[in-house]
Write an enzyme that holds these catalytic residues in place. Structure first.
Site, mmCIF file in Angstrom:
data_model
loop_
_atom_site.group_PDB
_atom_site.id
_atom_site.type_symbol
_atom_site.label_atom_id
_atom_site.label_comp_id
_atom_site.label_asym_id
_atom_site.label_seq_id
_atom_site.Cartn_x
_atom_site.Cartn_y
_atom_site.Cartn_z
ATOM 1 N N ASN A 283 0.926 -1.027 -0.332
ATOM 2 C CA ASN A 283 0.138 -0.042 -0.141
ATOM 3 C C ASN A 283 0.519 1.192 0.101
ATOM 4 O O ASN A 283 1.817 0.965 0.757
ATOM 5 C CB ASN A 283 -0.702 -0.231 0.727
ATOM 6 C CG ASN A 283 -1.734 0.886 1.181
ATOM 7 O OD1 ASN A 283 -0.879 1.918 0.872
ATOM 8 N ND2 ASN A 283 -3.624 1.097 1.495
ATOM 9 N N CYS A 344 -6.115 12.225 -11.760
ATOM 10 C CA CYS A 344 -6.957 11.640 -13.452
ATOM 11 C C CYS A 344 -8.537 11.489 -12.737
ATOM 12 O O CYS A 344 -9.068 11.221 -13.673
ATOM 13 C CB CYS A 344 -6.389 10.250 -13.601
ATOM 14 S SG CYS A 344 -7.291 8.899 -12.669
HETATM 15 N N1 SAH Z 1 1.302 4.997 -13.511
HETATM 16 C C1 SAH Z 1 1.224 4.027 -14.140
HETATM 17 C C2 SAH Z 1 -0.387 4.137 -13.748
HETATM 18 C C3 SAH Z 1 -1.170 3.923 -12.407
HETATM 19 S S1 SAH Z 1 -2.396 3.290 -12.342
HETATM 20 C C4 SAH Z 1 1.467 4.058 -16.166
HETATM 21 O O1 SAH Z 1 2.447 4.758 -16.187
HETATM 22 O O2 SAH Z 1 0.733 3.331 -16.955
HETATM 23 C C5 SAH Z 1 -3.111 3.170 -11.110
HETATM 24 C C6 SAH Z 1 -2.457 1.844 -9.906
HETATM 25 O O3 SAH Z 1 -2.615 2.050 -8.567
HETATM 26 C C7 SAH Z 1 -2.693 0.598 -10.111
HETATM 27 O O4 SAH Z 1 -1.724 0.110 -10.580
HETATM 28 C C8 SAH Z 1 -3.235 0.295 -8.522
HETATM 29 O O5 SAH Z 1 -2.618 -0.987 -9.034
HETATM 30 C C9 SAH Z 1 -2.288 0.850 -7.833
HETATM 31 N N2 SAH Z 1 -2.700 1.283 -7.043
HETATM 32 C C10 SAH Z 1 -4.076 1.344 -6.505
HETATM 33 N N3 SAH Z 1 -4.302 1.963 -5.010
HETATM 34 C C11 SAH Z 1 -2.946 1.164 -4.120
HETATM 35 C C12 SAH Z 1 -2.702 1.550 -2.908
HETATM 36 N N4 SAH Z 1 -3.279 1.988 -2.204
HETATM 37 N N5 SAH Z 1 -1.505 1.800 -3.350
HETATM 38 C C13 SAH Z 1 -0.316 1.094 -4.150
HETATM 39 N N6 SAH Z 1 -1.168 0.974 -5.480
HETATM 40 C C14 SAH Z 1 -1.851 1.236 -5.297
#
Ligand code: SAH
Length: 400
Positions: A283, A344
């Site tokens: 997380n 986003c």
């Molecule tokens: N940076 C990426 C897109 C990120 S999308 C790119 O350039 O393609 C957001 C990501 O956050 C997802 O992969 C999801 O698994 C992750 N995510 C969501 N909540 C989270 C959390 N609490 N801790 C860590 N990762 C998390």
């Protein structure tokens, strides 16, 4: 067959005239002609003047979604026309013969609720595949005509559908995932910004790859040379791997999804940077706290969280989430280091986002200079009157 008519209450036409494509149930004075769910209807103002033609959905609060101001029918000809126009727009900014791009961006391309991403295989494994989401009743009911029009305009080797988004429940249509035409390989190897990425169209998140960040990934990588990089919410590794390719000393990539991290590690290997690339399944909030305790600092931190505000009412809790993660990231950024921070969420608008960054910096006693104020890439067009199309914010700042 005569067309059913939806008449708006007085003054409710103004937002529609400015370009917004959604008519809500409480804005409607009368519906005449007994349209079936998904039928085309003529939308008019309280004095009978034409506003546009839209899809009718009695099960949704968004009762009508305008698809055109001139075409009465959303048939095969109509879809071929809008897909061709969408492709022409992308041709102005991308090499559509070799690049992957979002081919259809819903309402912003006059296809309410239809998302189409086009993935092109690299020269080693060439091909062209479409990943689609049908997120409104109007387009879901016209799947066959849409698939035929997509084939006519984009000539793909296969079309997959991934309509698993929660919004489907609001439209009263079932989720569907599968192959609509041809065949789609489990893994597509595509090129982006000079790197190769393996994209799992069937199993990845959303449509498999976040194309909207393409230009921001390239922008971030320009600051990476020689720096220790922390890529938070890395998904399949886009930002961090480009940083490593651009000469970063080392990259630590964090995500809570083990499958995303497995893909990221594979992508690092594909690009020959695995020796400078480490992943951490955690997380992000906890992990950043641990890093802080360890005393480690980074020269470049990327923050690309999922949308914390999915509705207007979630803006305040989202502010706290964004601020917390930004404060933590700033504390981990060395003096003179770079923070690339993104949101986003359409509801969390640019003014709020910039205020949040300022508040976060103030809280940690840091000053900064804004180097770049960025948005989504051009295959996700921003259109007037439809503010939902303006959603991605990316700021590159240097922290003192
Ligand atoms: N940076 C990426 C897109 C990120 S999308 C790119 O350039 O393609 C957001 C990501 O956050 C997802 O992969 C999801 O698994 C992750 N995510 C969501 N909540 C989270 C959390 N609490 N801790 C860590 N990762 C998390």
């Amino acid at each position: 067959m005569t067309m059913s008519t939806v008449t708006l209450k007085p003054r409710e036409d103004i937002r529609i005239r400015r370009g917004h494509p959604w008519i809500y149930d409480n804005e409607i004075a009368s519906v005449e002609g007994g349209p079936a769910p998904g039928d085309e209807v003529r939308a008019q103002d309280s004095r009978g003047r034409l506003l546009g033609f839209g899809f009718f959905n009695p099960a949704s609060k968004i009762r009508v979604r305008i698809f055109s101001h001139s075409s009465e029918r959303a048939d095969g000809d109509f879809f071929r026309g809008i897909f061709s126009a969408a492709l022409d727009w992308r041709k102005r900014f991308f090499d559509t013969e070799t690049q992957s791009f979002r081919a259809v961006f819903g309402e912003a391309d006059f296809a309410p609720g239809l998302i189409v991403d086009l993935f092109r295989g690299s020269s080693a494994a060439p091909g062209c595949w479409l990943s689609t989401q049908f997120l409104s009743l109007g387009v879901a009911r016209r799947r066959e005509a849409i698939v035929a029009a997509l084939q006519a305009v984009f000539a793909p080797d296969g079309i997959a559908e991934r309509s698993d988004a929660p919004v489907l429940a609001h439209e009263g249509i079932p989720a569907f995932q599968g192959i609509l035409a041809g065949s789609v390989p489990e893994t597509i190897f595509m090129e982006e910004n000079g790197a190769t990425f393996a994209v799992d169209v069937a199993g990845g998140q959303k449509t498999g790859w976040f194309l909207d960040q393409r230009a921001n990934r390239a922008a971030a990588a320009r600051y990476a040379r020689g720096r220790e990089v922390l890529d938070v919410f890395c998904n399949q590794g886009g930002f961090g791997i480009l940083c490593a390719k651009a000469g970063a000393a080392a990259v630590t990539a964090v995500d809570s999804s083990s499958s995303a991290l497995a893909a990221a590690a594979r992508n690092a290997a594909l690009n020959g940077v695995a020796d400078r690339y480490a992943t951490a399944e955690a997380n992000a909030f906890d992990y950043l706290r641990e890093l802080e305790r360890s005393g480690r600092k980074f020269g470049l931190v990327v923050l690309d969280p999922p949308a914390f505000a999915k509705s207007r009412s979630a803006v305040e809790p989202a502010y706290r989430g964004y601020k917390e993660v930004n404060v933590r990231a700033m504390r981990l950024t060395e003096r003179g280091g770079i923070l690339v921070t993104c949101s986003c969420s359409h509801w969390f608008d640019a003014a709020r986002f910039d205020a949040m960054i300022a508040d976060a910096a103030f809280d940690c006693g840091r000053r900064y200079r804004v180097i770049e104020e960025r948005s989504q890439d051009l295959d996700h067009p921003i259109v007037s009157g439809y503010d939902e199309s303006r959603y991605l914010k990316c700021r590159i700042i240097e922290l003192g």
